[in-house]
Design an enzyme around this catalytic site. Structure first.
Site, PDB file in Angstrom:
ATOM      1  N   GLY A  82       0.906  -1.239   0.002  1.00  0.00           N
ATOM      2  CA  GLY A  82      -0.240   0.099  -0.045  1.00  0.00           C
ATOM      3  C   GLY A  82       0.752   1.394   0.078  1.00  0.00           C
ATOM      4  N   GLY A 131       5.644   4.202  -8.782  1.00  0.00           N
ATOM      5  CA  GLY A 131       6.453   2.957  -9.032  1.00  0.00           C
ATOM      6  C   GLY A 131       5.592   1.767  -8.988  1.00  0.00           C
ATOM      7  N   HIS A 132       4.526   1.706  -8.027  1.00  0.00           N
ATOM      8  CA  HIS A 132       3.637   0.836  -8.031  1.00  0.00           C
ATOM      9  C   HIS A 132       2.565   0.734  -9.308  1.00  0.00           C
ATOM     10  CE1 HIS A 132       4.234   1.343  -3.445  1.00  0.00           C
ATOM     11  NE2 HIS A 132       4.432   0.045  -3.659  1.00  0.00           N
ATOM     12  N   GLN A 149       8.227  -9.135   7.750  1.00  0.00           N
ATOM     13  CA  GLN A 149       9.350  -8.792   6.932  1.00  0.00           C
ATOM     14  C   GLN A 149       9.974  -7.551   7.774  1.00  0.00           C
ATOM     15  OE1 GLN A 149       7.168  -8.084   3.201  1.00  0.00           O
ATOM     16  NE2 GLN A 149       8.557  -6.604   3.076  1.00  0.00           N
ATOM     17  N   LYS A 163      13.776  -1.575  -8.205  1.00  0.00           N
ATOM     18  CA  LYS A 163      14.095  -0.872  -6.981  1.00  0.00           C
ATOM     19  C   LYS A 163      14.513  -1.672  -5.650  1.00  0.00           C
ATOM     20  CE  LYS A 163      13.883   2.594  -3.690  1.00  0.00           C
ATOM     21  NZ  LYS A 163      13.285   1.673  -2.636  1.00  0.00           N
ATOM     22  N   VAL A 181      10.955   3.531 -11.117  1.00  0.00           N
ATOM     23  CA  VAL A 181      10.447   4.760 -11.662  1.00  0.00           C
ATOM     24  C   VAL A 181      11.111   5.697 -10.731  1.00  0.00           C
ATOM     25  CG1 VAL A 181       8.390   6.092 -11.794  1.00  0.00           C
ATOM     26  CG2 VAL A 181       8.249   3.713 -12.171  1.00  0.00           C
ATOM     27  N   MET A 216      11.594   6.322  -6.724  1.00  0.00           N
ATOM     28  CA  MET A 216      10.254   6.570  -5.746  1.00  0.00           C
ATOM     29  C   MET A 216      10.024   5.339  -4.746  1.00  0.00           C
ATOM     30  SD  MET A 216       7.484   7.591  -8.479  1.00  0.00           S
ATOM     31  CE  MET A 216       7.779   9.261  -9.316  1.00  0.00           C
TER      32      MET A 216
END
Ligand code: PAF
Length: 277
Positions: free
Chosen positions: A28, A33-34, A58, A146, A173, A181
């Site tokens: 979220g 980028g997402h 994580q 990334k 991105v 990002m």
């Protein structure tokens, strides 16, 4: 766009899909980028499933899970116009039912770089991604370059555990000034934000040296370090020049190579990388 929380409601929608399914797993607080992953999934698959789950396993003990940025309403508003078919937002209880004790560990690939700094991080990532793959049964799954080590770990895991899907790694991105990002960029103050371009400048300097013919990996690492050292707000954690697939540090650059780094900008830890060759 359907929205599901439970496993059963997600499966019901998923089973109604004909044709290929692309999965974009996220935690979220979406950024461009997402959205670029979603657009690529949309272009390549008949249906797109996005998952939003801030995965507790994580996060290390010193990493504050409760402070991870969240804005579900905004995320859903960003996804709707992209033609996403299904957003699955499971709760922690759905993903980790009481008595949970099953884990996925990718071994050598997780020992260095981020794995050395964030003990247990990739065990949490590999486990949750394996569970997302099992639950949503995608044909293709999309991740950003990334998080280069995460992408390598997931590619390895998908092969090792015979997941019948393709892992697609999409380009990083960047903001206009080169900063990659990341949801974490929002923690940077005005001065740190300006200084944060040092990661891109440091990687660019090493890439330029490589393009001029330098193949000594230590020279590339030294160049990255020198550029980082020129920015007083930047505290380097590591720089690396490693084989793209094995992530082992190189003496001499020959095939596909990953230049990567982790840098503290104030309290915010940033990572970035370039792929050479
Ligand atoms: O990259 C992320 O956002 C997360 O690590 C992932 C892949 C969604 C797993 O929680």
């Amino acid at each position: 766009m359907k929205i599901a929380e439970t496993l059963a409601s997600m499966r019901e929608v998923r089973l109604s899909f004909d044709g290929t399914v692309g999965l974009v797993p996220t935690m979220g607080y979406l950024h461009e980028g997402h959205l670029s992953l979603v657009r690529q999934a949309k272009a390549e698959c008949n249906h797109v499933v996005v998952t939003i789950f801030v995965n507790p396993t994580q996060f290390g003990p010193s990493e504050d899970l409760s402070k991870y940025p969240r804005d579900l309403d905004r995320d859903l508003k960003l996804l709707e116009p992209l033609g996403v078919d299904l957003v699955w937002m499971p709760t922690a209880e759905v993903m980790y039912p009481p008595g949970y004790q099953t884990w996925v560990e990718v071994e050598a690939l997780t020992k260095g770089l981020e794995g050395a700094m964030r003990t247990g991080h990739f065990r949490g990532v590999a486990t949750v991604v394996a569970k997302l793959f099992n639950a949503t049964q995608p044909d293709k799954a999309y991740f950003g370059q990334k998080d280069a080590q995460q992408a390598a770990v997931i590619r390895r895991m998908a092969v090792d555990l015979s997941f019948p899907l393709e892992v697609i790694v999409c380009p990083t991105v960047r903001e206009a000034d080169g900063l990659a990002m990341s949801s974490r960029n929002k923690y940077l103050n005005e001065f740190e934000r300006k200084a944060a371009t040092i990661l891109f400048r440091s990687l660019s300097a090493a890439k330029k040296l490589y393009e001029s013919g330098e193949r000594n990996a230590e020279s590339l690492r030294e160049t990255m370090k020198e550029v980082l050292a020129s920015e007083p707000l930047a505290q380097m954690q590591y720089v690396s020049c490693a084989d793209y697939d094995s992530l082992e540090e190189l003496d001499t650059v020959s095939g596909k190579t990953l230049l990567s780094m982790a840098v503290f900008m104030g309290k915010t830890r940033l990572i970035d990388n370039f792929v050479l060759g």
